[in-house]
Design an enzyme around this catalytic site. Sequence first.
Site, PDB file in Angstrom:
ATOM      1  N   GLU A 125       8.214   3.486  12.438  1.00 33.78           N
ATOM      2  CA  GLU A 125       8.469   4.027  13.779  1.00 33.78           C
ATOM      3  C   GLU A 125      10.014   4.371  13.902  1.00 33.78           C
ATOM      4  O   GLU A 125      10.699   3.571  13.967  1.00 33.78           O
ATOM      5  CB  GLU A 125       7.879   3.171  14.715  1.00 33.78           C
ATOM      6  CG  GLU A 125       6.172   3.040  14.840  1.00 33.78           C
ATOM      7  CD  GLU A 125       5.476   4.188  14.947  1.00 33.78           C
ATOM      8  OE1 GLU A 125       5.772   4.971  15.801  1.00 33.78           O
ATOM      9  OE2 GLU A 125       4.221   3.784  14.798  1.00 33.78           O
ATOM     10  N   HIS A 174       1.499  12.382  12.691  1.00 29.83           N
ATOM     11  CA  HIS A 174       1.075  12.638  14.085  1.00 29.83           C
ATOM     12  C   HIS A 174       1.903  13.983  14.142  1.00 29.83           C
ATOM     13  O   HIS A 174       3.355  13.898  14.262  1.00 29.83           O
ATOM     14  CB  HIS A 174       1.465  11.558  15.106  1.00 29.83           C
ATOM     15  CG  HIS A 174       0.474  10.583  14.895  1.00 29.83           C
ATOM     16  ND1 HIS A 174       0.765   9.035  15.113  1.00 29.83           N
ATOM     17  CD2 HIS A 174      -0.896  10.506  14.684  1.00 29.83           C
ATOM     18  CE1 HIS A 174      -0.505   8.635  15.124  1.00 29.83           C
ATOM     19  NE2 HIS A 174      -1.459   9.406  14.915  1.00 29.83           N
ATOM     20  N   GLU A 195       5.418  13.846  15.976  1.00 25.16           N
ATOM     21  CA  GLU A 195       6.225  12.814  15.726  1.00 25.16           C
ATOM     22  C   GLU A 195       7.057  13.338  14.737  1.00 25.16           C
ATOM     23  O   GLU A 195       6.861  13.258  13.531  1.00 25.16           O
ATOM     24  CB  GLU A 195       5.690  11.609  15.486  1.00 25.16           C
ATOM     25  CG  GLU A 195       4.873  11.042  16.641  1.00 25.16           C
ATOM     26  CD  GLU A 195       4.029   9.775  16.397  1.00 25.16           C
ATOM     27  OE1 GLU A 195       3.862   9.289  15.352  1.00 25.16           O
ATOM     28  OE2 GLU A 195       3.057   9.230  16.953  1.00 25.16           O
ATOM     29  N   HIS A 235       6.680   7.538  11.455  1.00 24.17           N
ATOM     30  CA  HIS A 235       5.979   8.076  12.712  1.00 24.17           C
ATOM     31  C   HIS A 235       7.223   7.888  13.636  1.00 24.17           C
ATOM     32  O   HIS A 235       8.258   7.725  13.226  1.00 24.17           O
ATOM     33  CB  HIS A 235       5.136   6.951  13.195  1.00 24.17           C
ATOM     34  CG  HIS A 235       3.531   7.368  12.425  1.00 24.17           C
ATOM     35  ND1 HIS A 235       2.384   7.707  12.961  1.00 24.17           N
ATOM     36  CD2 HIS A 235       3.199   7.004  11.180  1.00 24.17           C
ATOM     37  CE1 HIS A 235       1.409   7.767  12.404  1.00 24.17           C
ATOM     38  NE2 HIS A 235       1.908   7.428  11.172  1.00 24.17           N
TER      39      HIS A 235
END
Length: 707
Positions: free
Chosen positions: A393, A189, A192, A296
């Site tokens: 994440e 992404h 990110e 991410h």
Amino acid sequence: FIRTPMRPSYWCMSAMFVVLFFIYLSAVKLVRGQQDIELTYHDHQAMTTLLTQWAQSNPDLAHLYSIGKSVQGRDLWVLLLTKNPHEEPLLKPNVKYVANMHGNEAVGRELMLQLIPYLLNNYRTDPYVRSLLDNTRIHIMPSMNPDGFENSVEGQCTGGRDLWVLLLTKNPHEEPLLKPNVKYVANMHGNEAVGRELMLQLIPYLLNNYRTDPYVRSLLDNTRIHIMPSMNPDGFENSVEGQCTGGQGRYNIRGFDLNRNFPDHFKANNKQQQPETEVVREWMDSVPFVLSANLHGGALVASYPYDNTPNSILSQFTLHSSESRTPDNDVFKHLASVYSLNHLTMHLGHPCPDGSNTGFVNGTTNGAQWYPLTGGMQDYNYIRASCLEITLELSCCKYPPRQDLGRYWRENKRSLLLYLGEVHRGVKGMITDVNGNAITTSTLKIKERDIAFKSSKRGEFWRILLPGVYTLVITADGYNSLEQQFTVEEGRITILNVQLTPIGLVVSNHSVSVNATHSTKLTNNRQTNAPNITTKSIGLTGDKHIYVTIPSVTDGQEKFANLLESKQWMYNNAVDNCVNALLICHQSIRGGGTLRPPSLLSSLNNNNNALLISSPAISSSSQPSKLQFSSSASPPAIGFSSLLRPNHTITLASDPLAPHQYSWPTWPSRRGQANAQAVTSDLTNTAPISNLFSSLSNRINSWTTNW
Ligand SMILES: [Zn+2]
């Protein structure tokens, strides 16, 4: 010959007047918008200039206004074209054209910049245009996404940026057997951004500490570490530093979410495959990755498969999504914990300050339990690429200001290093035939874990497992399947080398050596079901044994029919680009017309060429071929199986063993169906492999006549 001195001067002045007049005319046309606009791409500055000129020169027909600014501060211009734009008579309708919403889709933008002067220039002469502008308020927005346009590249269907991978390992150009491949993929992404920068910290850290840090040294000596700092560089370019949330830059340049773009195990994914997805999939096909993480941002958690769930429709109606466990749930939980527990804060499980989630126990979660999604990369890695991947994440803020990056590096450094070492856990080994040639197409499974994984194209396999006793189940077409028990201990990897025997091989006559420290249990169902099969060796071709299976008529035909009809057999080999397969149907002359086919299956060289001779009854739809095989009175026939195509047979009429009269097809590689076609057309070419075949033919010949 005397020229008056004034004459050239008059000349000059008249010419100047003419030129000036034309310049004047052009200038008038330009400011009135009557000049044809050059058919080229206009950047934001050029577009702004044109729009402003048109509005100023045609106040009775055009009015320029901006509806606001883009993220990067560019005006979103709209030119209103209508008779007396500052009046708004009742019932005069408004229409609009909006172009260039996707910044790189540039044609509409330029069409608008042609349409505007066309309307202005033809107002006085073209009744249709006049009526249109008199009775309509036409709002034209040439670019809704001027930032995206500025970041686009002319002539490219996508952003055209390279997806770079840096391979870090001792001697990167050598590939020793069983040295495992791991990967980090960041910035899938585009907005990110933390993972991307962490990769750019990790790389020099590994390089700088190779000589001084024993762990780093061991990691690089024994692991091939592939680092892709950005899977979505286009998206990154469209992202804005300091934006913690939102989707600006998340998608690729065509607006697709790459982490929803992979084939899915649970649900059909009808999203059009994007270039980034395609090349990453090809990369996974070409490298046998064992372990991976996908970096991410937007939360702080280590998430593990599955991301999707068979009942995600139902779970939409429940408050909490339910866990979607893989058969390797224990391993995945462990891998996620290794990351989380070594991270300075992730393991605390605190929720993000923006309240977007409630926090995660130990900083880990099952992906689907958090929220199910279709087309994610980690499920694809696990199911289709035999690679264990988790999703990390790493920051509540997706694109934090750069001064925060030092903190993120400190938080993640230890985790990033230790996670890579987890690839050296569990079991690994080689799968070969009894001659030590790699078997490239086997399918493996850990018993009671209902998920298959693949060996590499060199016969290697790896599987990350926690300490315990396991059974490896190996199947490969053309070979007897095998079950092998082994133990995994903490702190070391078990090496398990496995040899498979060709179908029908009399096992007791051969020492099938599997890892000497473990016992071997052969499962040989096919042989059990076909007790009439015997096997003998007809000797060596080159330095390779040739094993011959002699089935009873019924069993043999059935067996080979199964084998041949199992297109898997052929396609796997082809896809693996390792196997040149030759398929010959051999009708024995013996038995007064009764089929008593000798059959032969062997590995012929290091590339695992397979030669199979079986009954033509199997390829009954094929044209009869006329290859003579011996000097016997009733010559046998040899032809290619219908698998290859009925009308492509090799023929050898006069001298049965003259090698030059054989056409020797090579399996051209890569993709199944296409290859079968390619093979058939290759049959007309004679390849210089005749020595091998000649030797083999003699063996077969002497054997068939003696049998
Ligand atoms: Zn993401």
